[in-house]
Motif scaffolding. Sequence first.
Motif: not given
Length: 602
Positions: A401-403, A406, A442-443, A525-526, A555
């Motif tokens: 998911k993060t990829t 990105n 970001p997380q 991202d979360e 995400i």
Amino acid sequence: MFNNFQLLFNILDNKQKKRFYWLLSLMILVSFFELTSLVLLIDFVNFIGFDSNVNQYNGIIEKFLKTFGINFPVNVQLKGIFVISILLISLILTLFETFLSARFIAITSGEIETNLFSYYLRRDYLIHINMTSDKFINNIYELAKRTTEFVLSPSLIILSNLLFLVPLILGLLIFKTFVTLLACALFILLYFLFYKIFKRRLFRLGRLESESTKEKFGTLQDGFGSIKETKLLNKFNFFVSHYRSQYLTLAKLATERALIAKLPRNFIEFLVFSISILIVVYLIGNLGFGVNEIIFTVGFFIICAYKIIPAFQRVYYHLNIARYHSAALVEIAPDLKLMKENNLTKKNEKNKSKFFEFKKISLNKINFNYENVKIPTLNDISLNINRGEKIAITGPSGAGKTTLINLITCLIKQTSGEIMIDGIKLDTQYFQDWQKLIGFVPQNVYLTKQSIKENIAFGVRSSQIDELKIKELLKFVQLNEVVQNLPNKENTLIGERGIKLSGGQQQRIGIARALYNNPKLLIFDEATNALDVLTENEILNSIDSLDKNFTVLMIAHRLDLVKRFDKIVYINNGRLSGFDTYNNLKDKNKDFKDLVKDQKNE
């Protein structure tokens, strides 16, 4: 050593080289006056010992006056004043050269460090993933500094002294061949032997210093970065003892280097006095020289030694310094070369993005795998995201998911496939244009030690911050009441990494930061994990109320959260397992149906 200097010189830009050439011109002028002052000192000693009752003295000053047709009697007082005047000019020029050399090194060092910092910041995101930040910091602060201050600077000093020594020795060989040959042969042989003996040892010591310094930076970063765990687990001694061992290693290396660098000087001084005595004995016993001739010859030798020995010592000493620190140059040279070739520090940045009015993001057969990893992280991903859609991205941990995020944000580039924005292929040349439209949360939000408003307007000078917008964003992320109760409100300093704020407050500042630059695509991202459910719902309601052309990607794992979105991207084992509404996926997609069942059973 010459190769190292050539390598470093080639890294300098045109402006820095121009400054170097001006400095070199001054060095040549200083060398000329140094030589002139030495010749006049020798002439003065000869004049004092000359018997004026026998012949008329015809020295340097006398010949100079005759050349211009000036008939003026030169006595010892006038000659002394003239010599002192030349020595004074030489001193002033030497001090000016010292000032310009120090300024050249300081400015060049700062420029290289700054350009290297800019180069690292702009490098591919994968480089930052694969390298630790202490490596970058060590390269910028330690290796770049050592390269300029302890390789470039000593090289300049060596060059300056050679410009003085070479013509001096050539002139002295003509004037007093035997004494000059004896002195220079002895000096050169001894210094060469010392340098040759310790050459490899110095390079090894320099490499050990690079490794120890990097370890020292890493220890500092780890100790302060994990301060909460360090205090709770009482691990102070672990970090302190490790740091102590590194500085003791560095102290040992510095001591050995200093000893090697200064070792020959005492031997040379002993030999100068010994040779002076032997010359007197030799001249009296074998050649039958008179007192005046002995005074002049010994005076000549001592004056030469007075000028030559320090010059030889400086060449040797700074050769050792440059050799010791050349390990730093060798380690950082590839990055310095790439920095210059890519010229990344002078990229032209436009104000408005080419994709400002984008309609659709298309991913076509996207594949990505990390270096040295055989199994692809993402495999054959194809999907379209229309402007204004609110998309949730979910799936098991490690699914990719993060990829995927990105790739969409152009932090990394796909191994194969295409990302299109309104039919335009998103190549490297368009990355910055596209990123101007993205707000990213970001997380784990990184916060600086500056004020709340400076953290929201990240990268904007304090005087240029839009204060009204800061207040609006604080209300938007439900922080207005908290900030109003602080002593300095939005000007309150929050400490390193936002240590004075709770996790949820840090996260909300991260959301405000993402919205400050008016993005068209907002990515989480979360990023709402640290918020309580009530605050999370309030922020999501606010996001829902944004302009209908505002696109959101998030995400998320919780089903009650992903239900709110227009569509859900479900990724499993690096593949797109489903892309549809929540209800359709729950009814038709077996993998997603299992995920729903698992969460209900938790």
